[in-house]
Design a protein around this motif. Structure first.
Motif, PDB file in Angstrom:
ATOM      1  N   PRO A  26      61.674  27.347  31.019  1.00  0.00           N
ATOM      2  CA  PRO A  26      60.691  28.281  30.466  1.00  0.00           C
ATOM      3  C   PRO A  26      59.276  27.841  30.875  1.00  0.00           C
ATOM      4  CG  PRO A  26      62.308  27.684  28.805  1.00  0.00           C
ATOM      5  CD  PRO A  26      62.564  26.804  29.990  1.00  0.00           C
ATOM      6  N   GLU A  27      58.465  28.806  31.319  1.00  0.00           N
ATOM      7  CA  GLU A  27      57.085  28.563  31.737  1.00  0.00           C
ATOM      8  C   GLU A  27      56.964  27.821  33.074  1.00  0.00           C
ATOM      9  OE1 GLU A  27      54.443  29.564  29.521  1.00  0.00           O
ATOM     10  OE2 GLU A  27      55.979  30.375  28.202  1.00  0.00           O
ATOM     11  N   GLU A  28      58.072  27.457  33.721  1.00  0.00           N
ATOM     12  CA  GLU A  28      58.010  26.733  34.998  1.00  0.00           C
ATOM     13  C   GLU A  28      57.924  27.719  36.159  1.00  0.00           C
ATOM     14  OE1 GLU A  28      60.390  23.132  37.293  1.00  0.00           O
ATOM     15  OE2 GLU A  28      61.554  24.550  36.086  1.00  0.00           O
ATOM     16  N   ASP A  29      57.020  27.460  37.080  1.00  0.00           N
ATOM     17  CA  ASP A  29      56.936  28.248  38.302  1.00  0.00           C
ATOM     18  C   ASP A  29      58.247  28.087  39.072  1.00  0.00           C
ATOM     19  OD1 ASP A  29      55.158  29.625  40.457  1.00  0.00           O
ATOM     20  OD2 ASP A  29      56.060  27.880  41.474  1.00  0.00           O
ATOM     21  N   ILE A  30      58.821  29.191  39.528  1.00  0.00           N
ATOM     22  CA  ILE A  30      60.133  29.127  40.168  1.00  0.00           C
ATOM     23  C   ILE A  30      60.104  28.329  41.478  1.00  0.00           C
ATOM     24  CG2 ILE A  30      60.026  31.319  41.410  1.00  0.00           C
ATOM     25  CD1 ILE A  30      62.996  31.725  40.395  1.00  0.00           C
ATOM     26  N   ASP A  31      58.998  28.398  42.243  1.00  0.00           N
ATOM     27  CA  ASP A  31      58.895  27.587  43.458  1.00  0.00           C
ATOM     28  C   ASP A  31      58.935  26.096  43.126  1.00  0.00           C
ATOM     29  OD1 ASP A  31      58.745  29.864  45.019  1.00  0.00           O
ATOM     30  OD2 ASP A  31      56.574  29.792  45.241  1.00  0.00           O
ATOM     31  N   ARG A  32      58.266  25.723  42.052  1.00  0.00           N
ATOM     32  CA  ARG A  32      58.301  24.319  41.627  1.00  0.00           C
ATOM     33  C   ARG A  32      59.722  23.935  41.206  1.00  0.00           C
ATOM     34  NH1 ARG A  32      58.682  20.839  38.100  1.00  0.00           N
ATOM     35  NH2 ARG A  32      57.366  19.165  37.435  1.00  0.00           N
ATOM     36  N   ALA A  33      60.419  24.847  40.544  1.00  0.00           N
ATOM     37  CA  ALA A  33      61.799  24.580  40.120  1.00  0.00           C
ATOM     38  C   ALA A  33      62.714  24.361  41.321  1.00  0.00           C
ATOM     39  CB  ALA A  33      62.312  25.735  39.257  1.00  0.00           C
ATOM     40  N   VAL A  34      62.493  25.108  42.398  1.00  0.00           N
ATOM     41  CA  VAL A  34      63.302  24.927  43.612  1.00  0.00           C
ATOM     42  C   VAL A  34      63.103  23.508  44.150  1.00  0.00           C
ATOM     43  CG1 VAL A  34      63.615  25.674  46.012  1.00  0.00           C
ATOM     44  CG2 VAL A  34      63.332  27.386  44.198  1.00  0.00           C
ATOM     45  N   HIS A  35      61.866  23.067  44.239  1.00  0.00           N
ATOM     46  CA  HIS A  35      61.580  21.704  44.711  1.00  0.00           C
ATOM     47  C   HIS A  35      62.178  20.648  43.776  1.00  0.00           C
ATOM     48  CE1 HIS A  35      58.916  22.432  48.158  1.00  0.00           C
ATOM     49  NE2 HIS A  35      58.514  23.503  47.490  1.00  0.00           N
ATOM     50  N   ARG A  36      62.020  20.863  42.478  1.00  0.00           N
ATOM     51  CA  ARG A  36      62.559  19.921  41.488  1.00  0.00           C
ATOM     52  C   ARG A  36      64.065  19.780  41.625  1.00  0.00           C
ATOM     53  NH1 ARG A  36      65.031  21.300  37.019  1.00  0.00           N
ATOM     54  NH2 ARG A  36      64.049  23.349  36.837  1.00  0.00           N
ATOM     55  N   ARG A  37      64.736  20.927  41.758  1.00  0.00           N
ATOM     56  CA  ARG A  37      66.199  20.902  41.813  1.00  0.00           C
ATOM     57  C   ARG A  37      66.709  20.277  43.116  1.00  0.00           C
ATOM     58  NH1 ARG A  37      69.984  20.761  37.878  1.00  0.00           N
ATOM     59  NH2 ARG A  37      71.955  21.132  38.900  1.00  0.00           N
ATOM     60  N   ALA A  38      66.007  20.523  44.228  1.00  0.00           N
ATOM     61  CA  ALA A  38      66.397  19.905  45.507  1.00  0.00           C
ATOM     62  C   ALA A  38      66.354  18.385  45.392  1.00  0.00           C
ATOM     63  CB  ALA A  38      65.486  20.374  46.631  1.00  0.00           C
ATOM     64  N   SER A  39      65.315  17.887  44.760  1.00  0.00           N
ATOM     65  CA  SER A  39      65.188  16.443  44.564  1.00  0.00           C
ATOM     66  C   SER A  39      66.291  15.917  43.641  1.00  0.00           C
ATOM     67  CB  SER A  39      63.805  16.127  43.982  1.00  0.00           C
ATOM     68  OG  SER A  39      63.688  14.760  43.708  1.00  0.00           O
ATOM     69  N   TYR A  40      66.513  16.612  42.529  1.00  0.00           N
ATOM     70  CA  TYR A  40      67.499  16.175  41.550  1.00  0.00           C
ATOM     71  C   TYR A  40      68.927  16.239  42.095  1.00  0.00           C
ATOM     72  CZ  TYR A  40      70.426  16.164  37.392  1.00  0.00           C
ATOM     73  OH  TYR A  40      71.410  15.869  36.479  1.00  0.00           O
ATOM     74  N   GLU A  41      69.294  17.373  42.656  1.00  0.00           N
ATOM     75  CA  GLU A  41      70.687  17.595  43.050  1.00  0.00           C
ATOM     76  C   GLU A  41      71.041  16.973  44.397  1.00  0.00           C
ATOM     77  OE1 GLU A  41      73.644  21.420  43.616  1.00  0.00           O
ATOM     78  OE2 GLU A  41      72.092  21.504  42.071  1.00  0.00           O
ATOM     79  N   LEU A  42      70.121  17.059  45.371  1.00  0.00           N
ATOM     80  CA  LEU A  42      70.410  16.621  46.734  1.00  0.00           C
ATOM     81  C   LEU A  42      69.676  15.358  47.148  1.00  0.00           C
ATOM     82  CD1 LEU A  42      70.297  20.087  48.533  1.00  0.00           C
ATOM     83  CD2 LEU A  42      72.323  18.855  47.691  1.00  0.00           C
ATOM     84  N   GLY A  43      68.724  14.915  46.347  1.00  0.00           N
ATOM     85  CA  GLY A  43      67.963  13.723  46.692  1.00  0.00           C
ATOM     86  C   GLY A  43      67.030  13.921  47.871  1.00  0.00           C
ATOM     87  N   VAL A  44      66.526  15.144  48.070  1.00  0.00           N
ATOM     88  CA  VAL A  44      65.660  15.437  49.216  1.00  0.00           C
ATOM     89  C   VAL A  44      64.339  16.057  48.767  1.00  0.00           C
ATOM     90  CG1 VAL A  44      67.602  15.791  50.801  1.00  0.00           C
ATOM     91  CG2 VAL A  44      66.623  17.761  49.605  1.00  0.00           C
ATOM     92  N   ARG A  45      63.348  15.916  49.637  1.00  0.00           N
ATOM     93  CA  ARG A  45      62.088  16.630  49.467  1.00  0.00           C
ATOM     94  C   ARG A  45      62.092  17.742  50.510  1.00  0.00           C
ATOM     95  NH1 ARG A  45      58.249  12.712  50.394  1.00  0.00           N
ATOM     96  NH2 ARG A  45      58.269  13.293  52.570  1.00  0.00           N
ATOM     97  N   LEU A  46      61.877  18.962  50.078  1.00  0.00           N
ATOM     98  CA  LEU A  46      61.891  20.111  50.979  1.00  0.00           C
ATOM     99  C   LEU A  46      60.614  20.145  51.799  1.00  0.00           C
ATOM    100  CD1 LEU A  46      63.293  22.793  48.503  1.00  0.00           C
ATOM    101  CD2 LEU A  46      64.569  21.460  50.208  1.00  0.00           C
ATOM    102  N   ASP A  47      60.747  20.415  53.115  1.00  0.00           N
ATOM    103  CA  ASP A  47      59.586  20.526  54.001  1.00  0.00           C
ATOM    104  C   ASP A  47      58.913  21.885  53.856  1.00  0.00           C
ATOM    105  OD1 ASP A  47      60.207  17.991  54.978  1.00  0.00           O
ATOM    106  OD2 ASP A  47      61.380  18.795  56.647  1.00  0.00           O
ATOM    107  N   SER A  48      59.712  22.932  53.742  1.00  0.00           N
ATOM    108  CA  SER A  48      59.180  24.287  53.592  1.00  0.00           C
ATOM    109  C   SER A  48      60.142  25.091  52.735  1.00  0.00           C
ATOM    110  CB  SER A  48      59.000  24.967  54.954  1.00  0.00           C
ATOM    111  OG  SER A  48      60.266  25.204  55.548  1.00  0.00           O
ATOM    112  N   VAL A  49      59.588  26.079  52.038  1.00  0.00           N
ATOM    113  CA  VAL A  49      60.393  26.960  51.180  1.00  0.00           C
ATOM    114  C   VAL A  49      59.880  28.379  51.366  1.00  0.00           C
ATOM    115  CG1 VAL A  49      61.044  27.527  48.814  1.00  0.00           C
ATOM    116  CG2 VAL A  49      60.766  25.137  49.472  1.00  0.00           C
ATOM    117  N   GLU A  50      60.824  29.315  51.541  1.00  0.00           N
ATOM    118  CA  GLU A  50      60.467  30.722  51.740  1.00  0.00           C
ATOM    119  C   GLU A  50      61.381  31.598  50.887  1.00  0.00           C
ATOM    120  OE1 GLU A  50      60.661  34.001  55.384  1.00  0.00           O
ATOM    121  OE2 GLU A  50      61.254  31.929  55.749  1.00  0.00           O
ATOM    122  N   LEU A  51      60.806  32.497  50.125  1.00  0.00           N
ATOM    123  CA  LEU A  51      61.579  33.461  49.341  1.00  0.00           C
ATOM    124  C   LEU A  51      62.083  34.543  50.283  1.00  0.00           C
ATOM    125  CD1 LEU A  51      62.540  34.598  46.617  1.00  0.00           C
ATOM    126  CD2 LEU A  51      60.287  35.688  46.410  1.00  0.00           C
TER     127      LEU A  51
END
Length: 190
Positions: free
Chosen positions: A74-99
Motif C-alpha cells: 500500500p502506498e508503494e510506487d509500483i516501479d519501486r516494488a518491481v526493483h524491490r522484488r527483483a532484489s528480494y526474489e532473484l538477488g539482482v539489481r535491475l539495469d532498466s525497467v519498462e512497462l
C-alpha cells in the motif's frame, strides 16, 4: 524482533483501490481482486530468465513461469516494488525497467483450487547481475532464447503458469518485448 506483515492492495472491479489485506490471507479459493505486477527479465545476450516456482508456494507450486512477480505494498510506487522484488526474489539489481502491458488483468484457478485474481501490469527489464534466487521463491531457473520459450509455451501450455501463457501473445502483439525476436505463436504467423 518484529516482523513486517506483507500487505496487498485490494481493488474494486473498476481497478480502483478498495482496501488492503495481509498477503498471507488473500490467496485462497475466493481470492479478491488485487494489485500485482509481472516482470520478464532479459540478459545482455537477449535471453529471457524463466523460473520454476518453489514447491512451497501457495499457488502454482513447481510451475515454470516468467522471471518474477510480486505485489506493491500500500502506498508503494509500483516501479519501486518491481526493483524491490527483483532484489528480494532473484538477488539482482535491475539495469532498466519498462512497462509493456499496463492493463493486463486475469483470473485463474490452480489444480488445488487456489485462485489468482489480479490487475497485473507487465514489465520488461534487463539485468547484468548474476542471478542468485531465494530457494523459498524459485526452485529452478534458466536463461532461454525468447523464441524457444514461445515455442515451448505453445506446445505445452499446461506446463507453464496461466499468466505467462496469457502474457506471451500480448507481449508479441505489443512489439516491445523480445526486441526483434518473433514470439508470435506458430499457428498465427503469416
Amino acid at each position: 524482533m518484529s516482523t513486517t506483515v506483507e500487505q496487498v492492495v485490494l481493488l474494486a472491479d473498476d481497478g480502483s483501490a478498495a482496501g488492503v489485506a495481509d498477503k498471507s490471507t488473500v490467496h485462497t479459493e475466493a481470492t479478491p481482486l488485487h494489485l500485482a505486477f509481472s516482470c520478464h527479465v532479459f540478459d545482455q545476450a537477449g535471453r529471457i530468465l524463466v523460473t520454476r516456482r518453489a514447491l512451497t508456494k501457495v499457488a502454482w507450486p513447481g510451475v515454470w513461469t516468467n522471471s518474477f512477480c510480486g505485489h506493491p505494498a500500500p502506498e508503494e510506487d509500483i516501479d519501486r516494488a518491481v526493483h524491490r522484488r527483483a532484489s528480494y526474489e532473484l538477488g539482482v539489481r535491475l539495469d532498466s525497467v519498462e512497462l509493456v502491458l499496463p492493463d493486463f488483468r486475469y483470473r485463474a484457478v490452480d489444480a488445488s483450487g487456489i485462485v489468482e485474481n489480479e490487475v497485473c501490469p507487465v514489465y520488461r527489464a534487463t539485468v547484468s547481475d548474476v542471478v542468485d534466487p531465494r530457494p523459498d521463491e524459485v526452485a529452478e531457473w534458466m536463461w532461454v532464447d525468447p523464441e524457444r520459450l514461445a515455442t515451448a509455451v505453445e506446445a505445452t501450455p499446461w506446463a507453464f503458469s496461466p499468466w505467462l501463457t496469457l502474457q506471451l501473445p500480448l507481449l508479441a502483439e505489443a512489439g516491445s518485448w523480445a526486441r526483434g525476436v518473433d514470439v508470435t505463436p506458430t499457428a498465427t504467423r503469416s
